[in-house]
Design a protein around this motif. Structure first.
Motif, PDB file in Angstrom:
ATOM      1  N   ALA A 159     -15.244  27.738  15.913  1.00  0.00           N
ATOM      2  CA  ALA A 159     -15.708  26.590  15.139  1.00  0.00           C
ATOM      3  C   ALA A 159     -16.651  25.731  15.965  1.00  0.00           C
ATOM      4  N   SER A 160     -17.551  25.075  15.261  1.00  0.00           N
ATOM      5  CA  SER A 160     -18.472  24.153  15.927  1.00  0.00           C
ATOM      6  C   SER A 160     -18.870  23.067  14.947  1.00  0.00           C
ATOM      7  N   GLY A 161     -19.378  21.984  15.462  1.00  0.00           N
ATOM      8  CA  GLY A 161     -19.940  20.945  14.625  1.00  0.00           C
ATOM      9  C   GLY A 161     -19.087  19.715  14.414  1.00  0.00           C
ATOM     10  N   ARG A 162     -17.838  19.777  14.829  1.00  0.00           N
ATOM     11  CA  ARG A 162     -16.942  18.635  14.657  1.00  0.00           C
ATOM     12  C   ARG A 162     -15.818  18.795  15.654  1.00  0.00           C
ATOM     13  N   ALA A 163     -15.229  17.706  16.073  1.00  0.00           N
ATOM     14  CA  ALA A 163     -14.151  17.773  17.062  1.00  0.00           C
ATOM     15  C   ALA A 163     -13.025  18.683  16.574  1.00  0.00           C
ATOM     16  N   PHE A 164     -12.866  19.815  17.220  1.00  0.00           N
ATOM     17  CA  PHE A 164     -11.982  20.881  16.746  1.00  0.00           C
ATOM     18  C   PHE A 164     -10.553  20.409  16.553  1.00  0.00           C
ATOM     19  N   ARG A 165     -10.067  19.602  17.460  1.00  0.00           N
ATOM     20  CA  ARG A 165      -8.644  19.256  17.427  1.00  0.00           C
ATOM     21  C   ARG A 165      -8.305  18.269  16.297  1.00  0.00           C
ATOM     22  N   THR A 166      -9.300  17.838  15.548  1.00  0.00           N
ATOM     23  CA  THR A 166      -9.047  16.816  14.529  1.00  0.00           C
ATOM     24  C   THR A 166      -8.806  17.381  13.138  1.00  0.00           C
ATOM     25  N   TYR A 167      -8.906  18.682  12.939  1.00  0.00           N
ATOM     26  CA  TYR A 167      -8.755  19.201  11.594  1.00  0.00           C
ATOM     27  C   TYR A 167      -7.890  20.453  11.530  1.00  0.00           C
ATOM     28  N   THR A 168      -7.233  20.567  10.403  1.00  0.00           N
ATOM     29  CA  THR A 168      -6.447  21.751  10.079  1.00  0.00           C
ATOM     30  C   THR A 168      -7.387  22.901   9.730  1.00  0.00           C
ATOM     31  N   MET A 169      -6.940  24.111   9.989  1.00  0.00           N
ATOM     32  CA  MET A 169      -7.732  25.284   9.647  1.00  0.00           C
ATOM     33  C   MET A 169      -6.848  26.301   8.938  1.00  0.00           C
ATOM     34  N   SER A 183      -2.267  23.532  11.604  1.00  0.00           N
ATOM     35  CA  SER A 183      -2.588  22.122  11.426  1.00  0.00           C
ATOM     36  C   SER A 183      -3.268  21.565  12.669  1.00  0.00           C
ATOM     37  N   TRP A 184      -3.830  20.378  12.519  1.00  0.00           N
ATOM     38  CA  TRP A 184      -4.538  19.779  13.657  1.00  0.00           C
ATOM     39  C   TRP A 184      -3.602  19.497  14.815  1.00  0.00           C
ATOM     40  N   SER A 185      -2.293  19.365  14.520  1.00  0.00           N
ATOM     41  CA  SER A 185      -1.323  19.104  15.576  1.00  0.00           C
ATOM     42  C   SER A 185      -0.867  20.385  16.276  1.00  0.00           C
ATOM     43  N   GLY A 186      -1.305  21.539  15.753  1.00  0.00           N
ATOM     44  CA  GLY A 186      -0.926  22.802  16.370  1.00  0.00           C
ATOM     45  C   GLY A 186       0.203  23.532  15.679  1.00  0.00           C
ATOM     46  N   VAL A 187       0.790  22.929  14.645  1.00  0.00           N
ATOM     47  CA  VAL A 187       1.864  23.592  13.913  1.00  0.00           C
ATOM     48  C   VAL A 187       1.267  24.617  12.957  1.00  0.00           C
ATOM     49  N   SER A 188       1.791  25.821  12.983  1.00  0.00           N
ATOM     50  CA  SER A 188       1.291  26.878  12.110  1.00  0.00           C
ATOM     51  C   SER A 188       2.193  27.042  10.887  1.00  0.00           C
ATOM     52  N   TYR A 189       1.609  27.499   9.802  1.00  0.00           N
ATOM     53  CA  TYR A 189       2.368  27.726   8.578  1.00  0.00           C
ATOM     54  C   TYR A 189       1.787  28.968   7.906  1.00  0.00           C
ATOM     55  N   TYR A 190       2.634  29.649   7.117  1.00  0.00           N
ATOM     56  CA  TYR A 190       2.263  30.976   6.640  1.00  0.00           C
ATOM     57  C   TYR A 190       2.606  31.187   5.173  1.00  0.00           C
ATOM     58  N   ALA A 191       1.890  32.120   4.569  1.00  0.00           N
ATOM     59  CA  ALA A 191       2.271  32.596   3.249  1.00  0.00           C
ATOM     60  C   ALA A 191       3.613  33.319   3.394  1.00  0.00           C
ATOM     61  N   ASP A 192       4.494  33.090   2.449  1.00  0.00           N
ATOM     62  CA  ASP A 192       5.832  33.684   2.525  1.00  0.00           C
ATOM     63  C   ASP A 192       5.766  35.207   2.652  1.00  0.00           C
ATOM     64  N   SER A 193       4.826  35.810   1.964  1.00  0.00           N
ATOM     65  CA  SER A 193       4.742  37.265   1.923  1.00  0.00           C
ATOM     66  C   SER A 193       4.336  37.875   3.263  1.00  0.00           C
ATOM     67  N   LEU A 194       3.790  37.050   4.157  1.00  0.00           N
ATOM     68  CA  LEU A 194       3.282  37.565   5.432  1.00  0.00           C
ATOM     69  C   LEU A 194       4.074  37.085   6.638  1.00  0.00           C
ATOM     70  N   LYS A 195       5.038  36.200   6.413  1.00  0.00           N
ATOM     71  CA  LYS A 195       5.852  35.708   7.524  1.00  0.00           C
ATOM     72  C   LYS A 195       6.500  36.860   8.266  1.00  0.00           C
ATOM     73  N   GLY A 196       6.450  36.786   9.573  1.00  0.00           N
ATOM     74  CA  GLY A 196       7.047  37.825  10.392  1.00  0.00           C
ATOM     75  C   GLY A 196       6.055  38.875  10.852  1.00  0.00           C
ATOM     76  N   ARG A 197       4.929  38.966  10.159  1.00  0.00           N
ATOM     77  CA  ARG A 197       3.915  39.970  10.546  1.00  0.00           C
ATOM     78  C   ARG A 197       2.641  39.329  11.082  1.00  0.00           C
ATOM     79  N   VAL A 198       2.463  38.052  10.836  1.00  0.00           N
ATOM     80  CA  VAL A 198       1.254  37.388  11.303  1.00  0.00           C
ATOM     81  C   VAL A 198       1.611  36.152  12.124  1.00  0.00           C
ATOM     82  N   THR A 199       0.748  35.869  13.072  1.00  0.00           N
ATOM     83  CA  THR A 199       0.901  34.673  13.902  1.00  0.00           C
ATOM     84  C   THR A 199      -0.455  34.016  14.049  1.00  0.00           C
TER      85      THR A 199
END
Length: 123
Positions: free
Chosen positions: A23-33, A51-67
């Motif tokens: 990513a580029s163009g804006r302070a990276f740590r300020t936004y969720t992706m 999230s911008w705080s570093g917490v990750s969240y996942y689609a239920d169908s993919l939990k356990g296979r993606v990080t």
């Protein structure tokens, strides 16, 4: 925000792949992706986000296979996918929300999109 996804390719079923989103163009740590994917003939679907705080969240169908992780030092988000299946074949996109959401999974909430990287899983 400008986004550049990379790391896609051809992998056999059961294999692993790591995608990157620079990513580029804006302070990276300020936004969720987020990561999304779109298979041929199907709607774009949510994979997961960081999230911008570093917490990750996942689609239920993919939990356990993606990080999902992010490195604020090099402005990059990663998607590690394991135990890949042929149905994981899709173009994978990274995106940034239109507003300062902490966590969202709705396609319509995202306004900046990378160009996508193709992942093909062979059986």
């Amino acid at each position: 925000v400008q986004l550049q996804a990379s790391g896609g390719g051809l992998v056999q079923a059961g294999g692993s792949l790591r995608l990157s989103c620079a990513a580029s163009g804006r302070a990276f740590r300020t936004y969720t992706m987020g990561w999304f994917r779109q298979a041929p003939g199907k709607e774009r679907e949510f994979v997961g986000g960081a999230s911008w705080s570093g917490v990750s969240y996942y689609a239920d169908s993919l939990k356990g296979r993606v990080t999902i992780s992010r490195n604020n030092a090099n402005n990059t988000m990663y998607l590690q996918m394991n135990s890949l299946k042929p149905e994981d074949t899709a173009v994978y996109y990274c995106a940034v929300p239109k507003r300062d959401y902490y966590s969202t999974s709705k396609v319509g909430d995202f306004g900046s999109w990378g160009q996508g990287t193709l992942v093909t899983v062979s059986s």
